[in-house]
Design an enzyme around this catalytic site. Structure first.
Site, mmCIF file in Angstrom:
data_model
loop_
_atom_site.group_PDB
_atom_site.id
_atom_site.type_symbol
_atom_site.label_atom_id
_atom_site.label_comp_id
_atom_site.label_asym_id
_atom_site.label_seq_id
_atom_site.Cartn_x
_atom_site.Cartn_y
_atom_site.Cartn_z
ATOM 1 N N GLU A 32 47.865 21.440 39.814
ATOM 2 C CA GLU A 32 47.653 22.567 40.723
ATOM 3 C C GLU A 32 47.450 22.098 42.162
ATOM 4 O O GLU A 32 47.917 22.727 43.104
ATOM 5 C CB GLU A 32 46.436 23.398 40.280
ATOM 6 C CG GLU A 32 46.670 24.193 39.017
ATOM 7 C CD GLU A 32 47.797 25.214 39.141
ATOM 8 O OE1 GLU A 32 48.114 25.611 40.275
ATOM 9 O OE2 GLU A 32 48.368 25.590 38.109
ATOM 10 N N LEU A 75 54.183 13.499 50.208
ATOM 11 C CA LEU A 75 53.850 14.873 49.807
ATOM 12 C C LEU A 75 53.276 15.692 50.961
ATOM 13 O O LEU A 75 53.313 16.911 50.938
ATOM 14 C CB LEU A 75 52.801 14.859 48.685
ATOM 15 C CG LEU A 75 53.290 14.926 47.252
ATOM 16 C CD1 LEU A 75 52.117 14.907 46.297
ATOM 17 C CD2 LEU A 75 54.122 16.169 47.013
ATOM 18 N N TYR A 115 41.802 29.895 43.898
ATOM 19 C CA TYR A 115 43.034 29.887 43.107
ATOM 20 C C TYR A 115 42.998 28.769 42.055
ATOM 21 O O TYR A 115 43.240 28.985 40.876
ATOM 22 C CB TYR A 115 44.257 29.704 44.030
ATOM 23 C CG TYR A 115 45.500 29.434 43.248
ATOM 24 C CD1 TYR A 115 46.219 30.476 42.690
ATOM 25 C CD2 TYR A 115 45.932 28.121 43.012
ATOM 26 C CE1 TYR A 115 47.344 30.239 41.922
ATOM 27 C CE2 TYR A 115 47.047 27.883 42.245
ATOM 28 C CZ TYR A 115 47.752 28.946 41.710
ATOM 29 O OH TYR A 115 48.854 28.695 40.936
ATOM 30 N N ASP A 133 47.677 33.772 44.224
ATOM 31 C CA ASP A 133 48.291 32.935 45.260
ATOM 32 C C ASP A 133 49.418 33.726 45.916
ATOM 33 O O ASP A 133 49.544 34.934 45.691
ATOM 34 C CB ASP A 133 48.806 31.621 44.659
ATOM 35 C CG ASP A 133 49.995 31.854 43.727
ATOM 36 O OD1 ASP A 133 50.230 33.010 43.328
ATOM 37 O OD2 ASP A 133 50.705 30.875 43.427
ATOM 38 N N CYS A 194 66.095 41.558 41.066
ATOM 39 C CA CYS A 194 65.655 42.871 40.575
ATOM 40 C C CYS A 194 66.533 43.394 39.451
ATOM 41 O O CYS A 194 66.060 44.077 38.546
ATOM 42 C CB CYS A 194 65.624 43.881 41.718
ATOM 43 S SG CYS A 194 64.530 43.389 43.044
ATOM 44 N N CYS A 197 65.292 42.089 36.251
ATOM 45 C CA CYS A 197 63.826 42.010 36.174
ATOM 46 C C CYS A 197 63.285 42.909 35.056
ATOM 47 O O CYS A 197 63.597 44.099 35.006
ATOM 48 C CB CYS A 197 63.241 42.424 37.528
ATOM 49 S SG CYS A 197 61.461 42.581 37.488
HETATM 50 S S1 SF4 Z 1 58.970 43.169 40.433
HETATM 51 FE FE1 SF4 Z 1 61.077 43.010 39.761
HETATM 52 S S2 SF4 Z 1 62.055 44.837 40.527
HETATM 53 FE FE2 SF4 Z 1 60.159 44.611 41.648
HETATM 54 S S3 SF4 Z 1 60.722 43.497 43.490
HETATM 55 FE FE3 SF4 Z 1 60.062 41.991 41.976
HETATM 56 S S4 SF4 Z 1 61.970 41.346 40.986
HETATM 57 FE FE4 SF4 Z 1 62.399 43.280 42.043
#
Ligand code: SF4
Length: 348
Positions: A32, A75, A115, A133, A194, A197
């Site tokens: 981490e 790093l 975190y 985070d 998306c 998703c």
């Molecule tokens: S949660 Fe899924 S649908 Fe919403 S912005 Fe993120 S990737 Fe896109």
């Protein structure tokens, strides 16, 4: 339902990383800390080397700081390396050489913030602390279309509360790892995926077609310009180093003698500075055989750098000022240096 979809996605697509599948708090901690300001692809090798050399608290606590810094070389953000070293010593003196097992003790370790403490406590000890985070800020802000800036205390508080409410109390560690991977692989800062998703149907930003608006980020980072001139002096098979100290960047790392100027300057201007004259007070002849210009970007500083390799003829004596260390050229690789110095050394 968000949790169910997220965990199902994680089971199928979660990243196979060397620190996954372990509940050893020491290994989770090191991973981490390395990943705090480092991409996973780069951090993986460093993690393996670090754990290979320092497999436990005892070996890390017993090491010289220079060796720890050397392993960290490249790093960046070297305070992290100094902190893990100090925290290992702290565990030896305060926790009998064992890793503390509660969130409140974990967060008392040097360099461990909210975190990291949440990640270790949840993954190693099953404590119900949600990690928050940049990934989590982004995912939550998009899912719930949070209009508050993530740099305001109200925005932070709201996102933390939502993240905590989403946590799977049965398996907080797995949930936290799932959300980290989801933010890094699907709900990415630019061009989130998306269309594939699994949380799309719950995502307010997606349904309102406003993904680019979240997270709301109204902070402007001010960047200071600095002008570094490094003198890579060569004499009789030797080179010359200086150890940084004070509260400036790269504390305790080594570098060539440095002349920092208030603005851009060329070599002729550099020769007129007091610092240059002090470095070469009794040298009657020198030449420059290699020059390199690098702009090195840190979060809050842009370092405009000139490197000059300066040759002093072997037949002339050269006695540098007292604070300058003389080493043989072959020994240079044994000293921990900044990423900027490392970039230059790769060119010679
Ligand atoms: S949660 Fe899924 S649908 Fe919403 S912005 Fe993120 S990737 Fe896109």
């Amino acid at each position: 339902m968000i949790i169910v979809h997220l965990l199902k996605w994680y089971r199928e697509y979660g990243r196979d990383l060397p620190w996954r599948g372990t509940t050893d708090p020491y290994k989770i901690w090191i991973s981490e800390i390395i990943l705090q300001q480092t991409r996973v692809a780069q951090g993986r090798d460093y993690y393996l080397r670090f754990i290979g050399r320092f497999p436990d608290i005892q070996s890390l606590a017993a090491a010289d700081e220079e060796e720890v810094l050397k392993l960290w070389q490249g790093l960046g953000y070297y305070t992290r390396a100094r902190n893990v070293h100090a925290a290992a010593k702290q565990m030896m003196s305060t926790f009998h050489g064992t890793f503390p097992s509660t969130h409140s003790h974990i967060i008392s370790l040097k360099g461990v913030g909210e975190y990291t403490a949440a990640a270790i406590a949840s993954i190693a000890f099953n404590e119900p602390y949600a990690v928050v985070d940049g990934n989590v800020f982004r995912v939550v802000a998009r899912l719930f279309a949070i209009e508050l800036s993530i740099h305001t205390s109200e925005g932070k508080k709201m996102i933390k509360e939502i993240a905590q409410s989403l946590l799977d109390p049965e398996n907080p560690g797995r949930y936290n790892q799932a959300v980290m991977d989801f933010g890094a692989m699907i709900c990415t800062p630019a061009q989130p995926k998306c269309m594939s998703c699994v949380l799309q149907e719950y995502c307010m930003a997606f349904s309102e077609n406003r993904i680019g608006k979240f997270p709301v980020n109204d902070r402007k980072i001010s960047v200071k310009d600095r002008y570094f001139n490094y003198l890579h002096i060569q004499h009789h098979g030797n080179t010359f180093l200086h150890k940084r100290n004070g509260s400036d960047i790269w504390k305790n790392l080594f570098e060539f003698p440095l002349i920092e100027t208030p603005g851009p300057s060329d070599f002729a201007e550099l020769e007129k500075t007091k610092a240059f004259r002090q470095l070469f007070s009794k040298v009657s002849s020198l030449s420059v055989d290699h020059r390199l210009t690098i702009k090195h970007q840190l979060t809050h500083q842009a370092i405009h750098t000139h490197f000059y390799r300066i040759i002093i003829p072997d037949e002339l004596p050269y006695n540098p000022p007292q604070e300058i260390l003389k080493i043989e050229n072959e020994q240079l690789q044994d000293y921990p240096v900044s990423r900027l110095m490392h970039k230059y050394l790769e060119t010679i």
